[in-house]
Enzyme design. Structure first.
Site, PDB file in Angstrom:
ATOM      1  N   ASP A   8       0.801  -1.230   0.000  1.00 51.39           N
ATOM      2  CA  ASP A   8       0.000   0.000   0.000  1.00 51.39           C
ATOM      3  C   ASP A   8       0.838   1.287   0.000  1.00 51.39           C
ATOM      4  O   ASP A   8       1.472   1.614   1.007  1.00 51.39           O
ATOM      5  CB  ASP A   8      -0.932   0.008   1.220  1.00 51.39           C
ATOM      6  CG  ASP A   8      -1.644  -1.331   1.422  1.00 51.39           C
ATOM      7  OD1 ASP A   8      -1.095  -2.377   1.005  1.00 51.39           O
ATOM      8  OD2 ASP A   8      -2.725  -1.332   2.027  1.00 51.39           O
ATOM      9  N   GLU A  39      -4.519   2.383  -2.862  1.00 50.26           N
ATOM     10  CA  GLU A  39      -5.734   3.011  -2.319  1.00 50.26           C
ATOM     11  C   GLU A  39      -5.462   4.103  -1.292  1.00 50.26           C
ATOM     12  O   GLU A  39      -6.377   4.825  -0.912  1.00 50.26           O
ATOM     13  CB  GLU A  39      -6.665   1.946  -1.712  1.00 50.26           C
ATOM     14  CG  GLU A  39      -6.130   1.350  -0.436  1.00 50.26           C
ATOM     15  CD  GLU A  39      -7.221   1.155   0.610  1.00 50.26           C
ATOM     16  OE1 GLU A  39      -8.380   1.236   0.268  1.00 50.26           O
ATOM     17  OE2 GLU A  39      -6.850   0.925   1.762  1.00 50.26           O
ATOM     18  N   HIS A  68     -10.592   2.261   0.744  1.00 45.54           N
ATOM     19  CA  HIS A  68     -10.536   3.690   0.404  1.00 45.54           C
ATOM     20  C   HIS A  68     -10.653   3.922  -1.103  1.00 45.54           C
ATOM     21  O   HIS A  68     -10.318   5.001  -1.595  1.00 45.54           O
ATOM     22  CB  HIS A  68      -9.230   4.303   0.907  1.00 45.54           C
ATOM     23  CG  HIS A  68      -9.141   4.383   2.399  1.00 45.54           C
ATOM     24  ND1 HIS A  68     -10.097   5.005   3.171  1.00 45.54           N
ATOM     25  CD2 HIS A  68      -8.213   3.909   3.273  1.00 45.54           C
ATOM     26  CE1 HIS A  68      -9.771   4.918   4.457  1.00 45.54           C
ATOM     27  NE2 HIS A  68      -8.633   4.245   4.537  1.00 45.54           N
ATOM     28  N   HIS A 175      -0.833  -2.650   6.554  1.00 46.36           N
ATOM     29  CA  HIS A 175       0.351  -1.787   6.439  1.00 46.36           C
ATOM     30  C   HIS A 175       1.555  -2.315   7.223  1.00 46.36           C
ATOM     31  O   HIS A 175       2.543  -1.603   7.378  1.00 46.36           O
ATOM     32  CB  HIS A 175       0.048  -0.341   6.868  1.00 46.36           C
ATOM     33  CG  HIS A 175      -0.931   0.347   5.966  1.00 46.36           C
ATOM     34  ND1 HIS A 175      -1.201   1.693   6.017  1.00 46.36           N
ATOM     35  CD2 HIS A 175      -1.718  -0.132   4.957  1.00 46.36           C
ATOM     36  CE1 HIS A 175      -2.109   2.013   5.101  1.00 46.36           C
ATOM     37  NE2 HIS A 175      -2.437   0.914   4.453  1.00 46.36           N
TER      38      HIS A 175
HETATM   39 FE   FE2 Z   1      -7.178  -0.274   3.347  1.00 49.87          FE
END
Ligand code: FE2
Length: 252
Positions: A8, A39, A68, A175
């Protein structure tokens, strides 16, 4: 075939980490294809056309999304004409597509994006049923799934559900890169989470003080991206010939 999957990309520092580290990662690992979860590219929430274009110019072939996906409202204007996919378990009326097939040399590679439902809040369709429907239609040499979810149990259960039917499943959204890159019993390559590309010392990319305040007081405030400080770059390299998945983690 070597495929680089980047975790991400979060905000301003995520885009900077991409500029700083991707050329070196390409030199080292020589991927044939690069995909990323994007995102969080726009200040942590969504992705703009200019961020998408820059990712493409840096050599990324396809961008996946998650919860998102539509936070940057104008994505509705370009998602249908882009190499961006959004979770396939949104309602059929939602703009964009849930999977896309790319040709590379003589191979076809299908990338599928799905979202988990545990601790995610969004009323999405059952990803286990949706993947069955998709796999009935897809007949590619290589099939990769970005499973965007919070609960490790849901991600691992999903991976075992499709074990042997797809090339690889990688998780995104938390994350934090997990230390479980492995080959499942029926041959699918798997990792619970790729980790993120963005601020190193934020709270999953967000400013520290506001997040500590949230946990201290119980009161939610706006989540603001951390725009200064050190960066990190995380992902995996999937080698479909050697049937291997190896983590990549760079900290400034
Ligand atoms: Fe997410």
């Amino acid at each position: 075939m070597r495929i680089l999957c980047i975790g991400d990309i979060y905000g301003t520092l995520g885009m900077q980490a991409l500029r700083d580290y991707l050329p070196k990662v390409k030199q080292t690992y020589k991927p044939h294809l690069i995909i990323t979860n994007g995102e969080n590219a726009h200040k942590g929430h969504g992705i703009t056309f200019s961020e998408y274009k820059e990712m493409m110019s840096l050599g990324i072939a396809l961008v996946t999304l998650g919860n998102h996906a539509f936070r940057y409202d104008k994505i509705r204007e370009f998602i249908d004409k882009s190499n961006i996919i959004r979770p396939a378990n949104y309602d059929i009326s939602v703009p964009g597509k849930g999977y896309q097939t790319i040709r590379f040399n003589e191979k076809t590679v299908t990338v599928i994006n799905l979202m988990g439902r545990i601790f995610m809040g969004d009323p999405l369709d059952n990803p286990f049923k949706v993947i069955d429907e998709i796999l009935e239609k897809v007949n590619s040499d290589i099939v990769l799934i970005d499973f965007h979810g919070e609960a490790t149990s849901e991600k691992i259960a999903f991976a075992h559900y499709v074990d042997g039917k797809v090339t690889a499943v990688f998780g995104t959204h938390t994350h934090v890169q997990t230390n479980d890159a492995m080959t499942l019993p029926k041959g699918t390559l798997y990792i619970t989470d790729l980790g993120m590309t963005g601020p190193l010392h934020g709270i999953l990319g967000a400013q520290v003080e506001s997040q500590i305040n949230k946990f201290f007081t119980g009161m939610r405030g706006p989540v603001k991206e951390l725009t200064e400080g050190k960066k990190q770059f995380n992902g995996v390299l999937i080698d479909t010939d050697l049937k291997k998945i190896d983590t990549i983690s760079i900290r400034e």
